[in-house]
Write an enzyme that holds these catalytic residues in place. Structure first.
Site, PDB file in Angstrom:
ATOM      1  N   LYS A  10       1.065  -0.954  -0.253  1.00  0.00           N
ATOM      2  CA  LYS A  10      -0.124   0.055   0.253  1.00  0.00           C
ATOM      3  C   LYS A  10       1.026   1.031   0.144  1.00  0.00           C
ATOM      4  O   LYS A  10       2.432   0.951   0.101  1.00  0.00           O
ATOM      5  CB  LYS A  10      -1.207  -0.033   1.192  1.00  0.00           C
ATOM      6  CG  LYS A  10      -1.690  -0.819   1.626  1.00  0.00           C
ATOM      7  CD  LYS A  10      -2.574  -1.315   2.506  1.00  0.00           C
ATOM      8  CE  LYS A  10      -4.550  -2.373   2.524  1.00  0.00           C
ATOM      9  NZ  LYS A  10      -4.380  -2.278   3.465  1.00  0.00           N
ATOM     10  N   TYR A  50     -12.155  -2.919  -3.595  1.00  0.00           N
ATOM     11  CA  TYR A  50     -12.794  -2.159  -1.678  1.00  0.00           C
ATOM     12  C   TYR A  50     -14.134  -2.670  -1.963  1.00  0.00           C
ATOM     13  O   TYR A  50     -15.094  -2.527  -1.150  1.00  0.00           O
ATOM     14  CB  TYR A  50     -12.049  -1.725  -1.494  1.00  0.00           C
ATOM     15  CG  TYR A  50     -10.949  -1.553  -0.602  1.00  0.00           C
ATOM     16  CD1 TYR A  50     -10.077  -3.158   0.631  1.00  0.00           C
ATOM     17  CD2 TYR A  50      -9.771  -0.236  -1.235  1.00  0.00           C
ATOM     18  CE1 TYR A  50      -8.866  -3.429   0.453  1.00  0.00           C
ATOM     19  CE2 TYR A  50      -7.977  -1.091  -0.299  1.00  0.00           C
ATOM     20  CZ  TYR A  50      -8.224  -2.272   0.110  1.00  0.00           C
ATOM     21  OH  TYR A  50      -6.733  -2.233   0.141  1.00  0.00           O
ATOM     22  N   PHE A  58     -15.428   3.387   7.377  1.00  0.00           N
ATOM     23  CA  PHE A  58     -14.116   3.927   6.982  1.00  0.00           C
ATOM     24  C   PHE A  58     -14.180   3.419   5.309  1.00  0.00           C
ATOM     25  O   PHE A  58     -12.679   4.292   4.546  1.00  0.00           O
ATOM     26  CB  PHE A  58     -13.148   3.296   7.178  1.00  0.00           C
ATOM     27  CG  PHE A  58     -12.865   1.102   7.074  1.00  0.00           C
ATOM     28  CD1 PHE A  58     -12.650   0.727   6.096  1.00  0.00           C
ATOM     29  CD2 PHE A  58     -14.447   0.806   7.899  1.00  0.00           C
ATOM     30  CE1 PHE A  58     -12.763  -0.537   6.375  1.00  0.00           C
ATOM     31  CE2 PHE A  58     -13.890  -0.568   8.204  1.00  0.00           C
ATOM     32  CZ  PHE A  58     -13.508  -1.262   7.167  1.00  0.00           C
ATOM     33  N   ARG A  86      -1.389 -14.952   3.714  1.00  0.00           N
ATOM     34  CA  ARG A  86      -1.975 -13.974   5.058  1.00  0.00           C
ATOM     35  C   ARG A  86      -1.221 -14.273   6.093  1.00  0.00           C
ATOM     36  O   ARG A  86      -1.756 -13.600   7.601  1.00  0.00           O
ATOM     37  CB  ARG A  86      -3.640 -14.963   5.125  1.00  0.00           C
ATOM     38  CG  ARG A  86      -4.218 -14.439   4.063  1.00  0.00           C
ATOM     39  CD  ARG A  86      -5.003 -12.584   3.412  1.00  0.00           C
ATOM     40  NE  ARG A  86      -5.450 -12.936   4.634  1.00  0.00           N
ATOM     41  CZ  ARG A  86      -6.595 -11.033   5.035  1.00  0.00           C
ATOM     42  NH1 ARG A  86      -6.759 -10.692   4.072  1.00  0.00           N
ATOM     43  NH2 ARG A  86      -7.337 -11.118   6.358  1.00  0.00           N
ATOM     44  N   ARG A 103       2.910  -7.133   8.513  1.00  0.00           N
ATOM     45  CA  ARG A 103       2.069  -5.816   9.786  1.00  0.00           C
ATOM     46  C   ARG A 103       3.070  -5.779  11.044  1.00  0.00           C
ATOM     47  O   ARG A 103       2.831  -4.898  11.646  1.00  0.00           O
ATOM     48  CB  ARG A 103       0.780  -6.153   9.732  1.00  0.00           C
ATOM     49  CG  ARG A 103      -0.120  -6.035   8.125  1.00  0.00           C
ATOM     50  CD  ARG A 103      -0.973  -6.769   8.281  1.00  0.00           C
ATOM     51  NE  ARG A 103      -1.815  -6.397   7.205  1.00  0.00           N
ATOM     52  CZ  ARG A 103      -2.830  -6.846   6.309  1.00  0.00           C
ATOM     53  NH1 ARG A 103      -3.435  -7.977   7.098  1.00  0.00           N
ATOM     54  NH2 ARG A 103      -3.744  -5.869   5.683  1.00  0.00           N
ATOM     55  N   ASN A 113      -1.594  -0.001   7.323  1.00  0.00           N
ATOM     56  CA  ASN A 113      -1.478  -1.598   7.139  1.00  0.00           C
ATOM     57  C   ASN A 113      -0.718  -2.400   6.408  1.00  0.00           C
ATOM     58  O   ASN A 113      -0.312  -3.357   6.282  1.00  0.00           O
ATOM     59  CB  ASN A 113      -2.647  -2.532   8.256  1.00  0.00           C
ATOM     60  CG  ASN A 113      -3.848  -2.448   7.266  1.00  0.00           C
ATOM     61  OD1 ASN A 113      -3.220  -2.172   5.456  1.00  0.00           O
ATOM     62  ND2 ASN A 113      -4.597  -3.005   7.590  1.00  0.00           N
ATOM     63  N   HIS A 116      -1.695  -5.303   1.333  1.00  0.00           N
ATOM     64  CA  HIS A 116      -2.806  -6.732   0.841  1.00  0.00           C
ATOM     65  C   HIS A 116      -2.470  -7.349   0.489  1.00  0.00           C
ATOM     66  O   HIS A 116      -1.953  -7.916  -0.323  1.00  0.00           O
ATOM     67  CB  HIS A 116      -3.925  -5.398   0.348  1.00  0.00           C
ATOM     68  CG  HIS A 116      -5.253  -6.398  -0.744  1.00  0.00           C
ATOM     69  ND1 HIS A 116      -6.103  -6.627   0.123  1.00  0.00           N
ATOM     70  CD2 HIS A 116      -5.305  -7.543  -1.698  1.00  0.00           C
ATOM     71  CE1 HIS A 116      -7.211  -7.527  -0.810  1.00  0.00           C
ATOM     72  NE2 HIS A 116      -6.080  -7.327  -1.787  1.00  0.00           N
ATOM     73  N   GLU A 127      -9.628 -10.487  -7.686  1.00  0.00           N
ATOM     74  CA  GLU A 127      -8.877  -9.826  -7.581  1.00  0.00           C
ATOM     75  C   GLU A 127      -7.898  -8.992  -8.565  1.00  0.00           C
ATOM     76  O   GLU A 127      -7.043  -8.201  -9.535  1.00  0.00           O
ATOM     77  CB  GLU A 127      -7.911  -9.072  -6.474  1.00  0.00           C
ATOM     78  CG  GLU A 127      -8.740  -8.636  -5.054  1.00  0.00           C
ATOM     79  CD  GLU A 127      -8.274  -9.328  -4.385  1.00  0.00           C
ATOM     80  OE1 GLU A 127      -7.014  -8.965  -3.450  1.00  0.00           O
ATOM     81  OE2 GLU A 127      -9.324  -9.228  -2.923  1.00  0.00           O
TER      82      GLU A 127
HETATM   83  P1  IDP Z   1      -7.873  -6.913   5.612  1.00  0.00           P
HETATM   84  O1  IDP Z   1      -6.638  -5.902   4.318  1.00  0.00           O
HETATM   85  O2  IDP Z   1      -6.587  -7.819   6.673  1.00  0.00           O
HETATM   86  O3  IDP Z   1      -7.752  -8.013   4.657  1.00  0.00           O
HETATM   87  P2  IDP Z   1     -10.136  -6.191   5.727  1.00  0.00           P
HETATM   88  O4  IDP Z   1     -11.293  -6.171   6.497  1.00  0.00           O
HETATM   89  O5  IDP Z   1     -10.367  -6.836   4.228  1.00  0.00           O
HETATM   90  O6  IDP Z   1      -8.640  -6.645   5.896  1.00  0.00           O
HETATM   91  O7  IDP Z   1     -10.046  -4.663   5.627  1.00  0.00           O
HETATM   92  C1  IDP Z   1      -9.460  -3.729   4.267  1.00  0.00           C
HETATM   93  C2  IDP Z   1      -8.989  -2.721   4.706  1.00  0.00           C
HETATM   94  O8  IDP Z   1      -9.705  -1.583   5.229  1.00  0.00           O
HETATM   95  C3  IDP Z   1      -7.581  -2.806   5.775  1.00  0.00           C
HETATM   96  O9  IDP Z   1      -6.541  -3.539   5.033  1.00  0.00           O
HETATM   97  C4  IDP Z   1      -7.266  -1.844   6.418  1.00  0.00           C
HETATM   98  O10 IDP Z   1      -6.395  -1.141   5.914  1.00  0.00           O
HETATM   99  C5  IDP Z   1      -8.529  -1.202   6.399  1.00  0.00           C
HETATM  100  N1  IDP Z   1      -9.452  -1.153   7.407  1.00  0.00           N
HETATM  101  C6  IDP Z   1     -10.058  -1.961   8.190  1.00  0.00           C
HETATM  102  N2  IDP Z   1     -11.327  -2.196   8.987  1.00  0.00           N
HETATM  103  C7  IDP Z   1     -10.955  -0.604   9.101  1.00  0.00           C
HETATM  104  C8  IDP Z   1     -11.381   0.281  10.357  1.00  0.00           C
HETATM  105  O11 IDP Z   1     -12.042   0.131  11.191  1.00  0.00           O
HETATM  106  N3  IDP Z   1     -10.382   1.616   9.857  1.00  0.00           N
HETATM  107  C9  IDP Z   1      -9.723   1.925   9.459  1.00  0.00           C
HETATM  108  N4  IDP Z   1      -9.496   1.475   8.620  1.00  0.00           N
HETATM  109  C10 IDP Z   1     -10.230  -0.575   8.568  1.00  0.00           C
HETATM  110 MG    MG Z   2      -9.751  -7.955   2.774  1.00  0.00          MG
END
Ligand code: IDP
Ligand code: MG
Length: 136
Positions: A10, A50, A58, A86, A103, A113, A116, A127
């Protein structure tokens, strides 16, 4: 089983100079990097990527962030690639990510973070079709 995953460093990770480190970790794990591209993602593509989070509070922030600078995208193939990646990434919230994970080593905030990775073979196919259509 041989799987394919879409991985993306990212904008925070690219800005921090982590593209090479992350590529190296993936290669050293024994996974096969079959394509790479560094781009600034179009907003429409980011919203599609997304899409599952469209109703989340968010979502706007997430799309703003992912389009805020270059991302380093990788198509990765290998045995159990989805779970392998993962596990290497660590949990979504970096504060819950153990040291040794990407991470856990390089991030502190859920919104920034670093990486992805597709969460299932189906997500990987979706994707990769979106970001690397030439592989389909
Ligand atoms: P992942 O990236 O571990 O698969 P997902 O739940 O798919 O996680 O969420 C996608 C991205 O959205 C996350 O990597 C994170 O950057 C962002 N995200 C997820 N939950 C939150 C939140 O509660 N606040 C802000 N950003 C969030
Ligand atoms: Mg995800």
């Amino acid at each position: 089983m041989t799987e394919r995953s879409f991985v993306m460093v990212k904008p925070d990770g690219v800005y921090a100079g982590l593209s090479g480190e992350i590529l190296s970790r993936i290669e050293r794990r024994g996974l096969n990097v079959i394509a790479v591209r560094k781009i600034i993602m179009d907003r429409a593509v980011a919203e599609e990527h997304y899409g599952e989070h469209r109703e989340r509070p968010f979502f706007g922030e997430l799309v703003d962030f992912i389009t805020s600078g270059p991302v380093f995208m990788l198509a990765v193939e290998g045995e159990g690639a989805i779970v392998a990646l993962r596990t290497m990434m660590g949990p979504t919230n970096p504060l819950e990510a153990p040291p040794g994970t990407i991470r856990g080593d390089f991030a502190l905030e859920v919104g920034q973070n670093v990486i992805h990775g597709s969460d299932s073979p189906e997500s990987g196919a979706r994707e990769l079709a979106l970001h690397f259509p030439e592989l389909s």
